[in-house]
Motif scaffolding. Sequence first.
Motif, PDB file in Angstrom:
ATOM      1  N   ARG A  43      20.579 -17.009 -42.675  1.00 40.85           N
ATOM      2  CA  ARG A  43      20.708 -15.638 -43.170  1.00 40.85           C
ATOM      3  C   ARG A  43      21.449 -14.801 -42.132  1.00 40.85           C
ATOM      4  NH1 ARG A  43      15.057 -16.143 -42.272  1.00 40.85           N
ATOM      5  NH2 ARG A  43      14.288 -14.904 -40.508  1.00 40.85           N
ATOM      6  N   VAL A  44      22.034 -13.723 -42.634  1.00 37.52           N
ATOM      7  CA  VAL A  44      22.824 -12.830 -41.801  1.00 37.52           C
ATOM      8  C   VAL A  44      22.350 -11.400 -42.061  1.00 37.52           C
ATOM      9  CG1 VAL A  44      25.126 -11.928 -41.317  1.00 37.52           C
ATOM     10  CG2 VAL A  44      24.828 -14.366 -41.813  1.00 37.52           C
ATOM     11  N   GLN A  45      22.096 -10.659 -40.992  1.00 33.73           N
ATOM     12  CA  GLN A  45      21.623  -9.288 -41.115  1.00 33.73           C
ATOM     13  C   GLN A  45      22.492  -8.378 -40.258  1.00 33.73           C
ATOM     14  OE1 GLN A  45      17.741  -8.464 -39.439  1.00 33.73           O
ATOM     15  NE2 GLN A  45      17.348  -6.789 -40.861  1.00 33.73           N
ATOM     16  N   ARG A  46      23.010  -7.326 -40.873  1.00 33.80           N
ATOM     17  CA  ARG A  46      23.806  -6.341 -40.146  1.00 33.80           C
ATOM     18  C   ARG A  46      22.910  -5.154 -39.782  1.00 33.80           C
ATOM     19  NH1 ARG A  46      29.561  -4.490 -42.537  1.00 33.80           N
ATOM     20  NH2 ARG A  46      29.818  -6.737 -42.286  1.00 33.80           N
ATOM     21  N   TRP A  47      23.080  -4.631 -38.570  1.00 32.88           N
ATOM     22  CA  TRP A  47      22.246  -3.521 -38.139  1.00 32.88           C
ATOM     23  C   TRP A  47      23.006  -2.635 -37.162  1.00 32.88           C
ATOM     24  CZ3 TRP A  47      21.071  -3.956 -32.810  1.00 32.88           C
ATOM     25  CH2 TRP A  47      21.291  -5.235 -32.261  1.00 32.88           C
ATOM     26  N   GLU A  48      22.527  -1.420 -37.001  1.00 30.83           N
ATOM     27  CA  GLU A  48      23.153  -0.455 -36.103  1.00 30.83           C
ATOM     28  C   GLU A  48      22.350  -0.360 -34.815  1.00 30.83           C
ATOM     29  OE1 GLU A  48      25.128   3.938 -36.549  1.00 30.83           O
ATOM     30  OE2 GLU A  48      23.136   3.658 -37.421  1.00 30.83           O
ATOM     31  N   MET A  49      23.028  -0.437 -33.685  1.00 29.49           N
ATOM     32  CA  MET A  49      22.371  -0.260 -32.399  1.00 29.49           C
ATOM     33  C   MET A  49      22.326   1.225 -32.082  1.00 29.49           C
ATOM     34  SD  MET A  49      23.226  -1.841 -28.607  1.00 29.49           S
ATOM     35  CE  MET A  49      23.037  -3.561 -29.105  1.00 29.49           C
ATOM     36  N   SER A  50      21.124   1.789 -32.159  1.00 25.41           N
ATOM     37  CA  SER A  50      20.949   3.224 -31.960  1.00 25.41           C
ATOM     38  C   SER A  50      20.403   3.503 -30.568  1.00 25.41           C
ATOM     39  CB  SER A  50      19.987   3.790 -33.004  1.00 25.41           C
ATOM     40  OG  SER A  50      20.503   3.603 -34.309  1.00 25.41           O
ATOM     41  N   ALA A  51      20.710   4.694 -30.076  1.00 20.44           N
ATOM     42  CA  ALA A  51      20.241   5.105 -28.743  1.00 20.44           C
ATOM     43  C   ALA A  51      19.985   6.605 -28.760  1.00 20.44           C
ATOM     44  CB  ALA A  51      21.276   4.739 -27.676  1.00 20.44           C
ATOM     45  N   PHE A  52      18.726   6.983 -28.935  1.00 23.30           N
ATOM     46  CA  PHE A  52      18.393   8.406 -28.962  1.00 23.30           C
ATOM     47  C   PHE A  52      16.915   8.596 -28.653  1.00 23.30           C
ATOM     48  CE2 PHE A  52      17.644   7.115 -33.411  1.00 23.30           C
ATOM     49  CZ  PHE A  52      16.342   7.560 -33.596  1.00 23.30           C
ATOM     50  N   VAL A  53      16.570   9.827 -28.325  1.00 22.30           N
ATOM     51  CA  VAL A  53      15.184  10.258 -28.159  1.00 22.30           C
ATOM     52  C   VAL A  53      14.988  11.492 -29.025  1.00 22.30           C
ATOM     53  CG1 VAL A  53      13.442  11.160 -26.559  1.00 22.30           C
ATOM     54  CG2 VAL A  53      14.992   9.344 -25.816  1.00 22.30           C
ATOM     55  N   ALA A  54      13.897  11.540 -29.772  1.00 17.39           N
ATOM     56  CA  ALA A  54      13.601  12.716 -30.585  1.00 17.39           C
ATOM     57  C   ALA A  54      13.384  13.922 -29.679  1.00 17.39           C
ATOM     58  CB  ALA A  54      12.358  12.464 -31.442  1.00 17.39           C
ATOM     59  N   THR A  55      13.785  15.098 -30.150  1.00 16.85           N
ATOM     60  CA  THR A  55      13.636  16.309 -29.338  1.00 16.85           C
ATOM     61  C   THR A  55      12.174  16.701 -29.165  1.00 16.85           C
ATOM     62  OG1 THR A  55      13.991  17.654 -31.320  1.00 16.85           O
ATOM     63  CG2 THR A  55      15.915  17.196 -29.927  1.00 16.85           C
ATOM     64  N   GLY A  57       7.109   5.037 -31.245  1.00 19.67           N
ATOM     65  CA  GLY A  57       8.027   3.910 -31.442  1.00 19.67           C
ATOM     66  C   GLY A  57       9.445   4.367 -31.714  1.00 19.67           C
ATOM     67  N   ASP A  58      10.173   3.611 -32.537  1.00 16.10           N
ATOM     68  CA  ASP A  58      11.571   3.933 -32.831  1.00 16.10           C
ATOM     69  C   ASP A  58      11.724   5.281 -33.511  1.00 16.10           C
ATOM     70  OD1 ASP A  58      12.272   1.548 -31.732  1.00 16.10           O
ATOM     71  OD2 ASP A  58      12.933   0.592 -33.586  1.00 16.10           O
ATOM     72  N   THR A  59      10.682   5.791 -34.136  1.00 16.65           N
ATOM     73  CA  THR A  59      10.732   7.122 -34.722  1.00 16.65           C
ATOM     74  C   THR A  59      10.921   8.168 -33.627  1.00 16.65           C
ATOM     75  OG1 THR A  59       9.224   6.388 -36.455  1.00 16.65           O
ATOM     76  CG2 THR A  59       9.476   8.763 -36.178  1.00 16.65           C
ATOM     77  N   ALA A  60      10.309   7.939 -32.483  1.00 20.44           N
ATOM     78  CA  ALA A  60      10.398   8.873 -31.359  1.00 20.44           C
ATOM     79  C   ALA A  60      11.554   8.558 -30.431  1.00 20.44           C
ATOM     80  CB  ALA A  60       9.089   8.847 -30.568  1.00 20.44           C
ATOM     81  N   HIS A  61      11.945   7.280 -30.339  1.00 20.55           N
ATOM     82  CA  HIS A  61      13.003   6.886 -29.410  1.00 20.55           C
ATOM     83  C   HIS A  61      13.540   5.526 -29.840  1.00 20.55           C
ATOM     84  CE1 HIS A  61       9.654   4.486 -27.941  1.00 20.55           C
ATOM     85  NE2 HIS A  61       9.003   5.614 -27.712  1.00 20.55           N
ATOM     86  N   ALA A  62      14.797   5.480 -30.191  1.00 21.03           N
ATOM     87  CA  ALA A  62      15.441   4.203 -30.518  1.00 21.03           C
ATOM     88  C   ALA A  62      16.300   3.801 -29.330  1.00 21.03           C
ATOM     89  CB  ALA A  62      16.301   4.344 -31.772  1.00 21.03           C
TER      90      ALA A  62
END
Length: 476
Positions: A247-259, A270-275
């Motif tokens: 199988r093949v899965q495409r995804w976006e590499m995100s880099a952020f912190v919630a304000t 988790g990723d909701t607060a910081h990806a």
Amino acid sequence: MDTEVLIVGGGPVGLTARALLGRWGVRTLLVEKRRELSPFPRSRLVNVRSMEIYRALGLDAAITAVAFAREYGRVRFRDTLSGPDLASAPMLGVHDPVPASPALGVVTSQDRLEPVLLAAADSPVRFGTALVDVVEEADDVRAVLDDGTEVHADFVLAADGAKSTVRDRLGIGTEGPGSLGTFTTAVFDADLGGLPPTGVCFTPHGTLTPLYPEGGWAWFGPTVPDADWPAVVSRALGAEVPVEVRRVQRWEMSAFVATGFRRGRVLLAGDTAHAVPPIGGLGMNTGVADVHNVCWKLAGVLRGWAGTCLLDTYEAERHPVAHRTLTQAVANARRTMAVRDGEVPWSEQYFAQLGLVLGVAYRSSAVLDPGELAEPGTDYVPTLRPGHRMPHFWLAPGRSTLDACREGFALFTTAGGAPAGSWPLHVERVTEEQLGMRGALLVRPDGHIGARLADVAELPGALAAITSAEAHSPTR
């Protein structure tokens, strides 16, 4: 439908929160939009600090049983997977035990970890159910699910990922680089017997990781449009072996912190607060530390031994950690991407993140007299300063100082006990030689030192200050 805490998101962070709150006797309902646990490997590392948390939950043996042997806790840099090492380094606290911890991290796949976490509590879980709206009312939070059900909860803990519905509905913004590009993971089978153990191997043609002890591999790298995936994988393998891409899965590499990590009765984790980029295995583990920090505070508020202002310390303590982690993870990702250009990045320091993993220190009203907090570096240096994780030493065979914090606060004292009032407290008698100081240490339920006491008579005042003092940051 009523509950004390509604958990949104059934990944490792949400499932860990459910288990932690269950140990405190808090009623929870978890909703997850997927119809089942993740079928994808995704996160690959449970680090030593997360394993300390799972040790306290009694889950460390079950997690280790389905993980790789510790020899796989090694990162390698090669031209191809079948070629010789250009550089290699162990993952500290995973490949070998470290004296600073009673636990050992593991290399494992998320789809092996999640079933263990799901079985750790018996509170209700609703798969195939998405949250569509969340509204704070006078005395609770009203959440609307996609089947029309309304849930009234005292608090909502949002762990629904980088593209969080909860964060979006609350209008909480993000800060940081944002997207670092689109990537693809290809899960494949190939006969790769005879290779030395590796947890991850970086090559100019993509990154390769073994998935399970019994077999299976994954390739990931920047997305290649209209790719011949068996050919792409074979190039990275450097071996003439048949490749079956499953199988093949495409995804976006995100880099952020919630304000912000809190808005009234709703908290983000988790990723909701910081990806953060997955390179270095910091993302999921940072989320596990988030809920370890906030769940005892929620329990205290719900059970009446803490004021609601204690919840303000969650953001005060974890927001700076998220920013430091983001900086480290982005640096890991960018240096690793340089492998595509034939560079071998700082392999001796790769995964040498013990200072960031065990050296996290907090400054908030839930820490009394913390003094100056040093930025955690590559190495971990144990300290008895308030705000820092309680140093590990053995109290008895198989019993660590960190084990004393499982049921609430722990008082390590060279003198006698003291009345604790309504607060959950365990008193641990130690010698002055063991503790390295006179007096007592008050350690919070998350294993971080809350206060140093000259005398146990100061205990009730310290507990009151930690759980009810004015908040470090304003209520959001």
